[in-house]
Enzyme design. Structure first.
Site, short mmCIF file in Angstrom:
data_model
loop_
_atom_site.label_atom_id
_atom_site.label_comp_id
_atom_site.label_asym_id
_atom_site.label_seq_id
_atom_site.Cartn_x
_atom_site.Cartn_y
_atom_site.Cartn_z
N SER A 245 0.82 -1.21 0.00
CA SER A 245 0.00 0.00 0.00
C SER A 245 0.86 1.27 0.00
CB SER A 245 -0.95 -0.07 1.19
OG SER A 245 -2.13 0.59 0.85
N LYS A 249 3.99 2.15 -2.52
CA LYS A 249 4.30 3.35 -3.31
C LYS A 249 5.77 3.70 -3.11
CE LYS A 249 -0.21 5.24 -1.74
NZ LYS A 249 -1.28 4.67 -2.50
N TRP A 338 -10.12 0.15 -4.77
CA TRP A 338 -9.51 1.42 -4.37
C TRP A 338 -8.06 1.51 -4.88
CZ3 TRP A 338 -11.40 5.81 -2.79
CH2 TRP A 338 -10.66 6.70 -2.00
N HIS A 387 -7.75 -5.78 0.81
CA HIS A 387 -6.49 -5.08 0.99
C HIS A 387 -5.71 -5.72 2.15
CE1 HIS A 387 -4.22 -1.49 0.03
NE2 HIS A 387 -4.12 -1.17 1.31
C1 GTR Z 1 -5.48 4.23 2.09
C2 GTR Z 1 -4.97 5.12 1.01
C3 GTR Z 1 -4.26 4.31 -0.02
C4 GTR Z 1 -3.32 3.28 0.58
C5 GTR Z 1 -3.78 2.72 1.91
C6 GTR Z 1 -2.71 2.07 2.78
O1 GTR Z 1 -6.23 4.88 3.04
O2 GTR Z 1 -6.05 5.81 0.45
O3 GTR Z 1 -3.61 5.16 -0.96
O4 GTR Z 1 -2.05 3.79 0.69
O5 GTR Z 1 -4.36 3.68 2.71
O6 GTR Z 1 -1.56 2.50 2.81
O7 GTR Z 1 -3.07 1.12 3.46
#
Ligand code: GTR
Length: 409
Positions: A245, A249, A338, A387
């Protein structure tokens, strides 16, 4: 390219199609590998820093202090080390690295082990049931095992499955990881961690190209690489980065800006990572949403693209292209729209022409198949689910890395 030559975001032209990585900012076609390496790569790195991630500090010399060694970790399968990576001026907090190296090398041709390096969300002490692992002292987001924004011993061993260290060791891989907040705690102020020793933010918000958190986290990964290339048990030609996540990045940015990283797995990294800023997916996170929720992740200029991401002079395929010809794997869950799994697939497709400059295959699939690993140089994997990082995903990361990172004989 100096950032003073670059137009302000409002003066950039709107391009609904993704800008071609093989056309330079002034419109010239990249004639071949030599022009890509000499001109276009540095130009893209400058553009990404100026308009999106912010300027990374220059490298700082790292001093490693091995604080603890346990040669009998994981029931004797591995040697565990806790290493403080100190850098910067007096008082600058170190990165606290956990390094776990298999005692038995899996391949007869390799004396040194390949390694997965990555940032963790919850502290090294949560990744193994080991009562001695140092607990982070920096600010942490509230979650189980965290009190008053600080990690406590209650977190010990809570996330063993997230990093699946033993599974990596069994596959012959070392793991190197540290808490992502060691460098900069994940909150919109810029006062903690090592960050303020390297970046001066004037006021409450990041200036136009001030280093954002994603770039800074990537930069801390580079400091860990500085150390890993000096460790005899680690194969310096086989350093892979992983992150989930937001840490994914950072992993992708780290690979795009540092050729010592041989392979990248930005897992479910989404917007600002593997997913396009010009997404067509109505369920995916947008540039505006990410900037509104996490103003500290990207530089001040990036906010100017909230209404019109089509003004960006690049899209995320150009970030992957900066990794060419090194392997990159995108992994995703079907229910995690997402993070934009279909958009990520398009990112890989669009990076493929740059891999072709090196005679590398890029992405060798026309469309994703659920549950099937595409293991070409640009790899892709999509499965059912949300996720998360779990041993099932680690099986895929390890399979891809074993195929794509062969030891030099
Ligand atoms: C979310 C965010 C994502 C992703 C995620 C994470 O809230 O919108 O871009 O980075 O967190 O890091 O778990």
């Amino acid at each position: 390219m100096s950032s003073t030559d670059l137009p302000v975001p409002a003066q950039l032209s709107v391009r609904a199609d993704w800008p071609d990585p093989l056309v330079s900012f002034d419109g010239r076609r990249v004639a071949g590998r030599e022009m890509w390496e000499r001109e276009r790569k540095p130009e893209l790195r400058a553009l990404f820093q100026h308009y999106m991630y912010g300027r990374m500090p220059s490298a700082s010399k790292v001093k490693a202090i091995v604080r603890r060694t346990d040669p009998q970790a994981l029931g004797g399968k591995a040697t565990l080390k806790e290493v403080s990576l100190a850098f910067g001026p007096e008082g600058c907090p170190p990165l606290e690295l956990l390094l776990v190296v298999p005692n038995k090398r899996s391949s007869s041709t390799a004396a040194a082990a390949p390694v997965f390096l990555g940032l963790n969300f919850t502290g090294n002490h949560t990744l193994l049931a080991d009562p001695e692992i140092k607990i982070p002292t920096a600010w942490m987001r509230q979650r189980e095992g965290v009190e008053d924004h600080h990690a406590t011993p209650k977190g010990r061993g809570l996330n063993v499955d997230t990093w699946a260290l033993e599974q990596s060791v069994d596959a012959g891989f070392a793991i190197a990881t540290f808490y992502y907040g060691d460098g900069l705690p994940d909150k919109p102020d810029y006062a903690d961690g090592s960050y303020p020793y390297f970046v001066k933010v004037d006021g409450a918000q990041l200036g136009p190209s001030d280093c954002g958190a994603i770039a800074y986290w990537a930069w801390t990964l580079h400091r860990a690489v500085d150390y890993l290339v000096t460790v005899p048990e680690i194969d310096r030609e086989r350093i892979a980065v992983f992150g989930h996540s937001r840490n994914g990045k950072a992993a992708l940015v780290a690979a795009a800006f540092d050729e010592r990283i041989a392979l990248a797995v930005p897992h479910q990294s989404g917007c600002g990572g593997a997913a396009p800023s010009r997404t067509q997916n109505p369920k995916a996170e947008t540039v505006k949403k990410i900037n509104d929720s996490f103003p500290h992740w990207f530089c001040g200029n990036f906010k100017a693209f909230n209404a019109e991401p089509a003004r960006l002079p690049f899209d995320q395929h150009a970030l992957v292209a900066l990794c060419a010809p090194r392997p990159v794997l995108f992994t995703n869950g079907l229910d995690d729209q997402w993070a934009d799994p279909p958009g990520q697939f398009e990112t890989l497709k669009a990076a493929t022409p740059v891999y072709a400059l090196y005679g590398a295959e890029g992405l060798a699939a026309a469309e994703p198949k659920l549950g099937e690993l595409v293991s070409s140089t640009l790899g892709y994997y999509l499965r059912e689910g949300v996720h998360v990082t779990d041993p099932g995903y680690w099986r895929i990361f390890l399979e891809f890395a074993a195929r794509r990172l062969k030891p030099k004989t």
